[in-house]
Enzyme design. Structure first.
Site, mmCIF file in Angstrom:
data_model
loop_
_atom_site.group_PDB
_atom_site.id
_atom_site.type_symbol
_atom_site.label_atom_id
_atom_site.label_comp_id
_atom_site.label_asym_id
_atom_site.label_seq_id
_atom_site.Cartn_x
_atom_site.Cartn_y
_atom_site.Cartn_z
ATOM 1 N N CYS A 179 0.852 -1.204 0.000
ATOM 2 C CA CYS A 179 0.000 0.000 0.000
ATOM 3 C C CYS A 179 0.888 1.255 0.000
ATOM 4 O O CYS A 179 1.581 1.512 -0.975
ATOM 5 C CB CYS A 179 -0.976 -0.031 1.180
ATOM 6 S SG CYS A 179 -2.305 1.207 1.021
ATOM 7 N N HIS B 100 -3.893 -4.848 -0.079
ATOM 8 C CA HIS B 100 -3.452 -5.354 1.217
ATOM 9 C C HIS B 100 -3.500 -6.876 1.234
ATOM 10 O O HIS B 100 -4.573 -7.461 1.375
ATOM 11 C CB HIS B 100 -4.347 -4.799 2.332
ATOM 12 C CG HIS B 100 -4.069 -3.371 2.644
ATOM 13 N ND1 HIS B 100 -3.137 -2.988 3.593
ATOM 14 C CD2 HIS B 100 -4.582 -2.234 2.136
ATOM 15 C CE1 HIS B 100 -3.094 -1.669 3.656
ATOM 16 N NE2 HIS B 100 -3.957 -1.183 2.776
ATOM 17 N N GLU C 43 -2.716 -8.872 3.534
ATOM 18 C CA GLU C 43 -3.196 -9.361 4.831
ATOM 19 C C GLU C 43 -4.710 -9.303 4.961
ATOM 20 O O GLU C 43 -5.279 -9.869 5.894
ATOM 21 C CB GLU C 43 -2.523 -8.576 5.969
ATOM 22 C CG GLU C 43 -3.017 -7.166 6.182
ATOM 23 C CD GLU C 43 -2.431 -6.119 5.254
ATOM 24 O OE1 GLU C 43 -2.653 -4.914 5.508
ATOM 25 O OE2 GLU C 43 -1.774 -6.489 4.259
#
Length: 202
Positions: free
Chosen positions: A73, A180, A182
């Site tokens: 990001c 992202h 995650e």
């Protein structure tokens, strides 16, 4: 790298899921034992100001030594020379180009888009990539950002949101994901797993 501009807890959890051993260096010298480095982040480009000259020098030295670096990001945007979000703050400059504000409205006759760009969107792959190995073309990642990186020779996947931008970059041992991992389920875990393979000590 913890520069107080990202949720390290979710990143640690995702990396644990791919069996990565993780630590946050307290000082630039602590990078010496890393076999791979991740620069995460959310928020304003000005937050990267915390990564001052000693951090930059240490990061560049590790990259020059062949240690893989992944920006996520804001971390991806910081890999470039700078961003229109904070014109007075230089990026790390490992990739040429400057990041730009996504358009609040697409070209005439096209659909309007919301900024920030938040939600799931497709990754259109452009070339072979270590980071995207095994991830199908068109797979979805979860995004949340207002600024984006230009499509350059380092771009290995693009995404469209009012304009086409670089969503995954790769050049040598320098990697970046605008989305992202995650927060992107199996696709994100696959990307992180690929990075840990590249970063595995030899």
């Amino acid at each position: 790298i913890d520069y107080r501009a990202g949720n390290l807890a979710s990143g640690r959890k995702a990396l644990a899921a791919v069996d990565a051993e993780v630590y946050a260096p307290a000082a630039p010298a602590d990078l010496a034992r890393a076999s791979g480095i991740i620069v995460p982040g959310v928020g304003h480009f000005d937050a990267t100001r915390v990564l001052d000259a000693p951090w930059r020098a240490a990061l560049r030295a590790r990259v020059e030594a062949g240690v893989p670096l992944l920006g996520i990001c804001l971390g991806l945007q910081w890999l470039f020379e700078g961003s229109a979000e904070a014109p007075g703050v230089a990026g790390l400059g490992l990739l040429p180009g400057h990041c730009f504000l996504l358009p609040g409205e697409a070209l005439p006759g096209a659909a309007r888009v919301k900024v920030p760009h938040v939600g799931w969107n497709a990754l259109a792959q452009r070339a072979g990539s270590l980071l995207l190995d095994g991830i199908p073309d068109g797979a979805q990642g979860y995004f949340t950002h207002s600024y984006a990186a230009p499509v350059t020779a380092a771009c290995v996947a693009t995404t469209d949101h009012g304009v086409t931008f670089a969503s995954v970059v790769e050049r040598g041992v320098v990697f970046g994901a605008q989305f992202h991992p995650e927060k992107s389920g199996d696709v994100g875990l696959a990307l992180l797993r690929n990075f840990t393979r590249v970063a595995r000590p030899r």
